[in-house]
Scaffold this motif. Structure first.
Motif, PDB file in Angstrom:
ATOM      1  N   HIS A 141      82.346  97.970   7.564  1.00 20.33           N
ATOM      2  CA  HIS A 141      82.729  99.263   7.688  1.00 20.33           C
ATOM      3  C   HIS A 141      83.246  99.922   8.839  1.00 20.33           C
ATOM      4  CE1 HIS A 141      82.239  99.502   3.423  1.00 20.33           C
ATOM      5  NE2 HIS A 141      80.919  99.264   3.419  1.00 20.33           N
ATOM      6  N   THR A 142      82.052  99.660   9.845  1.00 23.81           N
ATOM      7  CA  THR A 142      82.184 100.253  11.180  1.00 23.81           C
ATOM      8  C   THR A 142      81.868  99.061  12.048  1.00 23.81           C
ATOM      9  OG1 THR A 142      80.008 100.751  11.092  1.00 23.81           O
ATOM     10  CG2 THR A 142      81.509 102.587  10.896  1.00 23.81           C
ATOM     11  N   PRO A 143      82.782  98.062  12.429  1.00 19.15           N
ATOM     12  CA  PRO A 143      82.394  96.802  13.049  1.00 19.15           C
ATOM     13  C   PRO A 143      82.825  97.270  14.516  1.00 19.15           C
ATOM     14  CG  PRO A 143      84.273  96.663  11.938  1.00 19.15           C
ATOM     15  CD  PRO A 143      83.833  97.859  11.473  1.00 19.15           C
ATOM     16  N   GLU A 144      81.870  96.692  15.320  1.00 19.06           N
ATOM     17  CA  GLU A 144      82.368  96.739  16.905  1.00 19.06           C
ATOM     18  C   GLU A 144      83.563  96.198  17.289  1.00 19.06           C
ATOM     19  OE1 GLU A 144      79.274  95.826  20.332  1.00 19.06           O
ATOM     20  OE2 GLU A 144      78.335  95.983  18.518  1.00 19.06           O
ATOM     21  N   ILE A 145      83.811  94.994  16.989  1.00 11.99           N
ATOM     22  CA  ILE A 145      85.242  94.493  16.829  1.00 11.99           C
ATOM     23  C   ILE A 145      85.639  94.042  15.549  1.00 11.99           C
ATOM     24  CG2 ILE A 145      85.099  93.729  19.279  1.00 11.99           C
ATOM     25  CD1 ILE A 145      85.084  90.854  18.136  1.00 11.99           C
ATOM     26  N   CYS A 146      87.105  94.111  15.277  1.00  7.23           N
ATOM     27  CA  CYS A 146      87.764  93.711  14.110  1.00  7.23           C
ATOM     28  C   CYS A 146      88.725  92.609  14.685  1.00  7.23           C
ATOM     29  CB  CYS A 146      88.747  94.962  13.731  1.00  7.23           C
ATOM     30  SG  CYS A 146      89.380  94.426  12.110  1.00  7.23           S
ATOM     31  N   ILE A 147      88.568  91.569  14.140  1.00  8.49           N
ATOM     32  CA  ILE A 147      89.463  90.245  14.423  1.00  8.49           C
ATOM     33  C   ILE A 147      90.466  90.129  13.721  1.00  8.49           C
ATOM     34  CG2 ILE A 147      89.196  87.838  14.932  1.00  8.49           C
ATOM     35  CD1 ILE A 147      86.195  88.111  15.120  1.00  8.49           C
ATOM     36  N   HIS A 148      91.724  90.417  14.229  1.00  7.96           N
ATOM     37  CA  HIS A 148      92.921  90.313  13.164  1.00  7.96           C
ATOM     38  C   HIS A 148      93.534  88.919  13.461  1.00  7.96           C
ATOM     39  CE1 HIS A 148      93.223  94.516  12.446  1.00  7.96           C
ATOM     40  NE2 HIS A 148      92.512  94.747  13.550  1.00  7.96           N
ATOM     41  N   LEU A 149      93.731  88.237  12.286  1.00  6.74           N
ATOM     42  CA  LEU A 149      94.352  86.974  12.168  1.00  6.74           C
ATOM     43  C   LEU A 149      95.783  87.186  11.333  1.00  6.74           C
ATOM     44  CD1 LEU A 149      94.485  83.872  12.591  1.00  6.74           C
ATOM     45  CD2 LEU A 149      93.162  83.782  10.668  1.00  6.74           C
ATOM     46  N   GLU A 150      96.814  86.757  12.078  1.00 10.61           N
ATOM     47  CA  GLU A 150      98.077  86.888  11.237  1.00 10.61           C
ATOM     48  C   GLU A 150      98.571  85.390  11.017  1.00 10.61           C
ATOM     49  OE1 GLU A 150      99.847  91.327  12.236  1.00 10.61           O
ATOM     50  OE2 GLU A 150     101.259  89.647  11.935  1.00 10.61           O
ATOM     51  N   LEU A 151      98.751  84.872  10.076  1.00  2.50           N
ATOM     52  CA  LEU A 151      99.395  83.672   9.786  1.00  2.50           C
ATOM     53  C   LEU A 151     100.901  83.687   9.242  1.00  2.50           C
ATOM     54  CD1 LEU A 151      96.384  82.263   7.592  1.00  2.50           C
ATOM     55  CD2 LEU A 151      96.773  81.769   9.960  1.00  2.50           C
ATOM     56  N   ARG A 152     101.574  83.115   9.977  1.00  2.00           N
ATOM     57  CA  ARG A 152     103.222  83.235   9.978  1.00  2.00           C
ATOM     58  C   ARG A 152     103.694  81.864   9.556  1.00  2.00           C
ATOM     59  NH1 ARG A 152     104.259  88.457  11.178  1.00  2.00           N
ATOM     60  NH2 ARG A 152     106.718  88.478  11.437  1.00  2.00           N
ATOM     61  N   ASN A 153     104.906  81.563   9.803  1.00  3.19           N
ATOM     62  CA  ASN A 153     105.511  80.344   9.391  1.00  3.19           C
ATOM     63  C   ASN A 153     104.891  79.079   9.872  1.00  3.19           C
ATOM     64  OD1 ASN A 153     107.181  81.084   7.410  1.00  3.19           O
ATOM     65  ND2 ASN A 153     108.952  81.081   8.784  1.00  3.19           N
ATOM     66  N   THR A 154     104.821  78.843  11.265  1.00  5.37           N
ATOM     67  CA  THR A 154     104.142  77.808  12.090  1.00  5.37           C
ATOM     68  C   THR A 154     103.356  78.112  12.934  1.00  5.37           C
ATOM     69  OG1 THR A 154     106.094  77.813  13.506  1.00  5.37           O
ATOM     70  CG2 THR A 154     106.373  76.184  11.947  1.00  5.37           C
ATOM     71  N   LYS A 155     103.132  79.430  13.198  1.00  9.51           N
ATOM     72  CA  LYS A 155     102.227  80.061  14.221  1.00  9.51           C
ATOM     73  C   LYS A 155     101.129  81.167  13.835  1.00  9.51           C
ATOM     74  CE  LYS A 155     105.598  79.203  17.834  1.00  9.51           C
ATOM     75  NZ  LYS A 155     106.481  79.713  18.940  1.00  9.51           N
ATOM     76  N   SER A 156     100.140  81.074  14.433  1.00  5.29           N
ATOM     77  CA  SER A 156      99.220  82.362  13.805  1.00  5.29           C
ATOM     78  C   SER A 156      98.998  83.120  15.311  1.00  5.29           C
ATOM     79  CB  SER A 156      98.113  81.562  13.391  1.00  5.29           C
ATOM     80  OG  SER A 156      97.511  80.657  14.274  1.00  5.29           O
ATOM     81  N   TYR A 157      98.363  84.195  15.048  1.00  7.33           N
ATOM     82  CA  TYR A 157      98.232  85.112  15.961  1.00  7.33           C
ATOM     83  C   TYR A 157      96.791  85.885  15.666  1.00  7.33           C
ATOM     84  CZ  TYR A 157     103.131  84.558  16.543  1.00  7.33           C
ATOM     85  OH  TYR A 157     104.345  83.870  16.677  1.00  7.33           O
ATOM     86  N   ILE A 158      96.108  85.973  16.990  1.00  6.17           N
ATOM     87  CA  ILE A 158      94.805  86.578  16.915  1.00  6.17           C
ATOM     88  C   ILE A 158      94.955  87.791  17.885  1.00  6.17           C
ATOM     89  CG2 ILE A 158      92.491  86.459  17.599  1.00  6.17           C
ATOM     90  CD1 ILE A 158      92.831  83.431  17.036  1.00  6.17           C
ATOM     91  N   TYR A 159      94.341  88.896  17.409  1.00  9.43           N
ATOM     92  CA  TYR A 159      94.239  90.137  18.354  1.00  9.43           C
ATOM     93  C   TYR A 159      93.087  90.983  17.748  1.00  9.43           C
ATOM     94  CZ  TYR A 159      97.051  92.549  14.552  1.00  9.43           C
ATOM     95  OH  TYR A 159      97.701  92.721  13.215  1.00  9.43           O
ATOM     96  N   PHE A 160      92.813  92.005  18.682  1.00  5.69           N
ATOM     97  CA  PHE A 160      91.692  92.820  18.329  1.00  5.69           C
ATOM     98  C   PHE A 160      91.909  94.334  18.329  1.00  5.69           C
ATOM     99  CE2 PHE A 160      90.413  88.979  20.423  1.00  5.69           C
ATOM    100  CZ  PHE A 160      89.408  88.433  19.744  1.00  5.69           C
TER     101      PHE A 160
END
Ligand code: ATP
Ligand code: MG
Length: 396
Positions: A141-160
């Motif tokens: 609900h109220t995390p200090e950080i949210c770890i976003h992960l996006e998985l695309r074709n051959t690459k993935s992305y991490i951001y906050f």
């Protein structure tokens, strides 16, 4: 793993048919805005990626916050893999530099060939973090950080975190309009709002030297510079309006001065628009603000042009307009006390219900077609550039 800037488009994604035009224009606008950083920009239907040298990121993000069509700006890590174990190890490296006690993982999968669901992936990564990073727990609900992960074709992305962009459409995607730019508070705001809808603008300013000063003109140039941040290479057309204004003042009953003067401004602006291939005129009029902005006045003034006149502020209160002008940082310049050509020729009792037939009759007392052609033929075009400063800009 490479650090880069990711851009989300928001409203753009609803414009299915025009999406290629929108993305191409956004890419061009961003390239121009970030020219000095030599960025490499790529995009697909959902995301744009900007690679540039990392120490420039702060400046780049500031600049991107002045580009319409951007919904979110995000610093992200690009991984050349969609393998979850490799992702987990890279993620752990990134998290080593961060301190937090609560977190959650949110996964998006545009690559549907991956057979786990987003929720399964999030929970797998979450367990991995709990096992490998000390003193942290999950809080959905109220995390200090949210770890976003996006998985695309051959690459993935991490951001906050993401930074809010201006929204709207990329400038230029909806064609061009001519903004009637006075030194006042309203018209720069009207320009900003129209650019937000994807309209590229050129501006026209009517000056009446010696009744108006060089300072008044410089003030308009300063306002144009602020607008130029959102609409690079803005052209400012300066119309020498003295002869027309003096002829009106001399020949026409004074209660009609403003109405006729504005009809002349509209005619000239439309001629400039047609030459520039612009589709609309834009101004800062607001219903009822002054005598020339009653509905009857607006009709009498509007009838001399065929192109649509867009009035973004038509239904705004002055206080709301002031608030916006402070937000877009035109207010301090707008309130500098230099006379505009309208204020000098303001009669004591301007008509609030002008009769269009009488307007025509009075106008025929002056050779206005000829005077308009002369004004247009000798008008000055200033290409706005933000490098040179006006004398008083330092004190603002
Ligand atoms: P502003 O409305 O920008 O605060 P203002 O109040 O002096 O300036 P108004 O008399 O309300 O101007 O005029 C309405 C609109 O007409 C302006 O918002 C602007 O779009 C246009 N306009 C007025 N004077 C000029 C001018 N000298 N040059 C170009 N456009 C003008
Ligand atoms: Mg006004």
């Amino acid at each position: 793993m490479q650090k880069m800037i990711l851009i989300k488009y928001g409203e753009l994604t609803t414009k299915k048919d025009n999406i290629n035009l929108f993305l191409r224009t956004l890419q061009q606008n961003i390239s121009k805005k970030l020219e000095q950083y030599n960025p490499q920009i790529t995009y697909d239907k959902g995301r744009m990626f900007i690679k540039a040298s990392e120490e420039k990121f702060t400046k780049i993000i500031e600049d991107l916050q002045e580009v319409f069509g951007i919904h979110e700006i995000i610093i992200c890590y690009e991984l050349n893999t969609i393998d979850l174990e490799q992702i987990e190890n890279e993620l752990l490296n990134i998290l080593n530099n961060k301190s937090f006690q609560t977190f959650k993982v949110e996964t998006k999968r545009s690559n549907k060939k991956i057979n786990q669901t987003s929720i399964e992936i999030s929970s797998k990564i979450g367990s991995f973090i709990l096992k490998n990073k000390e003193n942290c727990k999950v809080d959905v609900h109220t995390p200090e950080i949210c770890i976003h992960l996006e998985l695309r074709n051959t690459k993935s992305y991490i951001y906050f975190e993401s930074i809010k962009g201006l929204g709207g459409y990329p400038v230029g995607t909806l064609g061009k309009g001519i903004l009637m730019l006075s030194g006042g508070i309203d018209s720069p705001v009207a320009g900003f709002m129209t650019m937000k809808r994807g309209v590229k603008i050129e501006a026209v300013y009517f000056e009446s030297p010696p009744h108006t000063s060089t300072e008044a003109k410089n003030k308009v140039i300063s306002l144009a510079k602020i607008l130029n941040k959102y609409n690079l290479d803005l052209k400012l057309h300066v119309i020498h309006f003295t002869e027309i204004q003096e002829a009106i003042y001399k020949e026409i009953p004074h209660e009609y001065l403003i109405t006729i003067m504005r009809r002349m401004m509209y005619r000239i602006t439309e001629r400039i628009a047609k030459k520039a291939n612009a589709k609309i005129l834009i101004n800062g009029e607001s219903i009822g603000q002054v005598a020339s902005q009653t509905l009857t006045s607006m009709r009498a003034i509007n009838e001399v042009v065929q192109l649509p006149v867009i009035r973004p502020l038509a239904c705004f209160d002055k206080l709301e307009i002031i608030e916006l002008s402070k937000k877009i940082k035109t207010y301090d310049t707008s309130i500098l006390p230099f006379e505009d050509c309208c204020t000098i020729f303001v009669p004591d009792h301007p008509i609030i219900n002008p009769d269009p037939k009488l307007c025509e009759q009075y106008e025929n007392l002056i050779p206005y077609e000829e005077m308009i052609s002369t004004a247009i033929n000798k008008h000055e075009i200033i290409k706005i550039n933000n490098k040179e400063k006006n004398d008083y800009e330092d004190i603002l």
